[in-house]
Design a protein around this motif. Sequence first.
Motif, PDB file in Angstrom:
ATOM      1  N   GLN A 113      -3.101  -3.570  -6.950  1.00 11.66           N
ATOM      2  CA  GLN A 113      -2.045  -4.587  -6.915  1.00 11.66           C
ATOM      3  C   GLN A 113      -2.557  -5.885  -7.535  1.00 11.66           C
TER       4      GLN A 113
ATOM      5  N   LEU B  48      -8.310  -5.653  -0.830  1.00 17.13           N
ATOM      6  CA  LEU B  48      -7.147  -4.770  -0.727  1.00 17.13           C
ATOM      7  C   LEU B  48      -6.419  -4.659  -2.059  1.00 17.13           C
TER       8      LEU B  48
ATOM      9  N   THR C 112      -6.105  -1.113  -4.222  1.00 22.16           N
ATOM     10  CA  THR C 112      -4.788  -0.492  -4.386  1.00 22.16           C
ATOM     11  C   THR C 112      -4.150  -0.774  -5.749  1.00 22.16           C
TER      12      THR C 112
ATOM     13  N   GLN D 170      -2.575   5.852  -0.642  1.00 22.84           N
ATOM     14  CA  GLN D 170      -3.693   4.918  -0.817  1.00 22.84           C
ATOM     15  C   GLN D 170      -4.432   4.583   0.482  1.00 22.84           C
ATOM     16  N   TRP D 171      -3.893   4.943   1.629  1.00 22.21           N
ATOM     17  CA  TRP D 171      -4.525   4.551   2.897  1.00 22.21           C
ATOM     18  C   TRP D 171      -5.935   5.099   3.044  1.00 22.21           C
TER      19      TRP D 171
ATOM     20  N   THR E  63     -12.563   1.050  -0.822  1.00 23.53           N
ATOM     21  CA  THR E  63     -12.374  -0.381  -1.094  1.00 23.53           C
ATOM     22  C   THR E  63     -13.703  -0.972  -1.564  1.00 23.53           C
TER      23      THR E  63
ATOM     24  N   THR F  36     -12.216   2.432   4.179  1.00 26.61           N
ATOM     25  CA  THR F  36     -11.051   2.868   3.417  1.00 26.61           C
ATOM     26  C   THR F  36     -10.027   1.734   3.477  1.00 26.61           C
ATOM     27  N   VAL F  37      -8.940   1.898   2.765  1.00 24.88           N
ATOM     28  CA  VAL F  37      -7.863   0.909   2.821  1.00 24.88           C
ATOM     29  C   VAL F  37      -7.358   0.766   4.260  1.00 24.88           C
TER      30      VAL F  37
ATOM     31  N   VAL G 160       0.858  -1.189   0.000  1.00 32.38           N
ATOM     32  CA  VAL G 160       0.000   0.000   0.000  1.00 32.38           C
ATOM     33  C   VAL G 160       0.892   1.237   0.000  1.00 32.38           C
ATOM     34  N   ARG G 161       0.654   2.116  -0.965  1.00 31.10           N
ATOM     35  CA  ARG G 161       1.411   3.367  -1.038  1.00 31.10           C
ATOM     36  C   ARG G 161       0.815   4.377  -0.061  1.00 31.10           C
TER      37      ARG G 161
ATOM     38  N   ALA H 186      -7.976   5.565   0.424  1.00 34.98           N
ATOM     39  CA  ALA H 186      -8.735   5.182  -0.768  1.00 34.98           C
ATOM     40  C   ALA H 186      -9.906   4.270  -0.405  1.00 34.98           C
TER      41      ALA H 186
END
Length: 192
Positions: free
Chosen positions: A137, A131, A135, A32-33, A37, A43-44, A28-29, A35
């Motif tokens: 990923q 997640l 994000t 992005q915390w 979901t 949120t993240v 997680v950048r 952002a």
Amino acid sequence: MTAAPERHDLLDQLTRAVASVDALVAGVRPEQWSAPTPCSEWTVRRLVGHLSGMNRVFVALLAGQRPPRPGEAPEDADPVAAFRTSAASLQTAFAAPGTLERTFAGPMGSATGAERLQIRLYDLLAHGWDLAVATGQPVAMPEDVAEHALTFVRGQLSDDARPGRFDAARPVADDAPAINRLVAFLGRAVSA
């Protein structure tokens, strides 16, 4: 019907699922915390907090202690470290001799340690998928672990048990990766 996984298989599945989710949490950048979901209220950061919190709940259940309630603990200052610490405690708790064979009471009834581990697995994998999607990923969950989790949850979750917990199962291709079939069964919309 597929036979229940053996003790060492379940512990190995937990180790591999935790490693996959840990890689996502670590990926997680900073921006992005906050952002959103696929879990619309989270949120993240809240999603990762849920992962850590549920690890702590299972550790408490296995220790015969009252599980922490949502909102009792302050938000983790370092969500990555909190996930890693809680996941290590979770693995240690499930690996303790006799844990998988014992029956534990909990808020939703009694279950063996092996059943509790499988419940934790499907929740961990599904939220790992959430997640990854949130994000951007890659969703890199162990296929065999997701397949076992899907088999287990299909035997546990009826349409009657869904209100307030899961949305209705969503369509997904029969040949989709097991993680996609798992999250679609749990009510997530899966593209492709």
